[in-house]
Write a protein that holds these residues in place. Structure first.
Motif, PDB file in Angstrom:
ATOM      1  N   UNK A 270       0.823  -1.219   0.000  1.00 54.76           N
ATOM      2  CA  UNK A 270       0.000   0.000   0.000  1.00 54.76           C
ATOM      3  C   UNK A 270       0.852   1.263   0.000  1.00 54.76           C
ATOM      4  N   UNK A 271       2.002   1.221   0.666  1.00 58.72           N
ATOM      5  CA  UNK A 271       2.887   2.375   0.719  1.00 58.72           C
ATOM      6  C   UNK A 271       3.822   2.444  -0.476  1.00 58.72           C
ATOM      7  N   UNK A 272       3.823   1.402  -1.303  1.00 53.82           N
ATOM      8  CA  UNK A 272       4.657   1.402  -2.500  1.00 53.82           C
ATOM      9  C   UNK A 272       6.130   1.162  -2.223  1.00 53.82           C
ATOM     10  N   UNK A 273       6.415   0.329  -1.229  1.00 54.57           N
ATOM     11  CA  UNK A 273       7.805   0.005  -0.931  1.00 54.57           C
ATOM     12  C   UNK A 273       7.907  -1.482  -0.608  1.00 54.57           C
ATOM     13  N   UNK A 274       9.090  -1.918  -0.257  1.00 49.67           N
ATOM     14  CA  UNK A 274       9.291  -3.331   0.048  1.00 49.67           C
ATOM     15  C   UNK A 274       9.047  -3.594   1.533  1.00 49.67           C
ATOM     16  N   UNK A 275       8.689  -4.826   1.880  1.00 51.80           N
ATOM     17  CA  UNK A 275       8.572  -5.174   3.303  1.00 51.80           C
ATOM     18  C   UNK A 275       9.878  -4.933   4.062  1.00 51.80           C
ATOM     19  N   UNK A 276      11.006  -5.170   3.403  1.00 53.29           N
ATOM     20  CA  UNK A 276      12.300  -4.922   4.058  1.00 53.29           C
ATOM     21  C   UNK A 276      12.478  -3.449   4.413  1.00 53.29           C
ATOM     22  N   UNK A 277      12.014  -2.566   3.544  1.00 55.76           N
ATOM     23  CA  UNK A 277      12.135  -1.125   3.815  1.00 55.76           C
ATOM     24  C   UNK A 277      11.291  -0.724   5.018  1.00 55.76           C
ATOM     25  N   UNK A 278      10.083  -1.280   5.122  1.00 55.98           N
ATOM     26  CA  UNK A 278       9.219  -0.978   6.268  1.00 55.98           C
ATOM     27  C   UNK A 278       9.851  -1.525   7.541  1.00 55.98           C
ATOM     28  N   UNK A 279      10.319  -2.751   7.484  1.00 60.08           N
ATOM     29  CA  UNK A 279      10.953  -3.372   8.648  1.00 60.08           C
ATOM     30  C   UNK A 279      12.168  -2.561   9.093  1.00 60.08           C
ATOM     31  N   UNK A 280      12.985  -2.126   8.131  1.00 59.57           N
ATOM     32  CA  UNK A 280      14.171  -1.327   8.458  1.00 59.57           C
ATOM     33  C   UNK A 280      13.758  -0.021   9.135  1.00 59.57           C
ATOM     34  N   UNK A 281      12.773   0.660   8.554  1.00 64.01           N
ATOM     35  CA  UNK A 281      12.352   1.957   9.091  1.00 64.01           C
ATOM     36  C   UNK A 281      11.805   1.829  10.511  1.00 64.01           C
ATOM     37  N   UNK A 282      11.169   0.720  10.799  1.00 66.75           N
ATOM     38  CA  UNK A 282      10.569   0.550  12.117  1.00 66.75           C
ATOM     39  C   UNK A 282      11.545   0.036  13.171  1.00 66.75           C
ATOM     40  N   UNK A 283      12.594  -0.645  12.761  1.00 65.78           N
ATOM     41  CA  UNK A 283      13.453  -1.311  13.740  1.00 65.78           C
ATOM     42  C   UNK A 283      14.887  -0.810  13.816  1.00 65.78           C
ATOM     43  N   UNK A 284      15.293   0.033  12.876  1.00 62.24           N
ATOM     44  CA  UNK A 284      16.687   0.493  12.862  1.00 62.24           C
ATOM     45  C   UNK A 284      16.755   1.990  12.603  1.00 62.24           C
ATOM     46  N   UNK A 285      17.888   2.555  12.965  1.00 65.87           N
ATOM     47  CA  UNK A 285      18.176   3.942  12.622  1.00 65.87           C
ATOM     48  C   UNK A 285      19.642   4.029  12.251  1.00 65.87           C
ATOM     49  N   UNK A 286      19.962   5.053  11.474  1.00 64.63           N
ATOM     50  CA  UNK A 286      21.339   5.232  11.037  1.00 64.63           C
ATOM     51  C   UNK A 286      21.841   6.579  11.536  1.00 64.63           C
ATOM     52  N   UNK A 287      23.002   6.559  12.139  1.00 61.66           N
ATOM     53  CA  UNK A 287      23.671   7.794  12.539  1.00 61.66           C
ATOM     54  C   UNK A 287      24.981   7.863  11.773  1.00 61.66           C
ATOM     55  N   UNK A 288      25.505   9.060  11.615  1.00 64.19           N
ATOM     56  CA  UNK A 288      26.748   9.227  10.859  1.00 64.19           C
ATOM     57  C   UNK A 288      27.733  10.117  11.607  1.00 64.19           C
ATOM     58  N   UNK A 289      28.315   9.593  12.689  1.00 64.54           N
ATOM     59  CA  UNK A 289      29.335  10.393  13.356  1.00 64.54           C
ATOM     60  C   UNK A 289      30.586  10.467  12.481  1.00 64.54           C
ATOM     61  N   UNK A 290      31.079  11.643  12.316  1.00 62.56           N
ATOM     62  CA  UNK A 290      32.269  11.872  11.492  1.00 62.56           C
ATOM     63  C   UNK A 290      32.094  11.336  10.074  1.00 62.56           C
TER      64      UNK A 290
END
Length: 83
Positions: free
Chosen positions: A10-30
């Motif tokens: 329904x959102x037009x993306x993959x299940x992996x993308x939804x799972x990633x967005x809900x369970x992980x975050x990315x930080x970029x120190x330096x």
């Protein structure tokens, strides 16, 4: 997994993308990206925020559609809304 697959479609993306967005975050120190798992509480907050945003947009669209259907023919709108 069926609900995840349905939501992603329904959102037009993959299940992996939804799972990633809900369970992980990315930080970029330096400038180096690092993936961090969200806590269960953070994941639940992400889920709730996604559901809220989805329902909000759905409701706004529904209101626009109903208003357009109820608008007299030839009125052209003119209500000054963001349409």
């Amino acid at each position: 997994m069926g609900a995840l697959r349905n939501a992603a479609a329904l959102w037009g993306c993959t299940p992996d993308a939804v799972c990633y967005a809900l369970t992980k975050r990315t930080i970029s120190p330096e400038g180096v990206p690092i993936e961090i798992l969200k806590t269960p509480s953070q994941a639940a907050s992400s889920r709730d925020a996604l559901a809220k945003a989805t329902y909000e947009r759905l409701f706004e669209r529904l209101v626009r559609e109903v208003n357009a259907a109820l608008r007299p023919a030839g009125s052209g709108g003119g209500g000054g809304g963001d349409g």
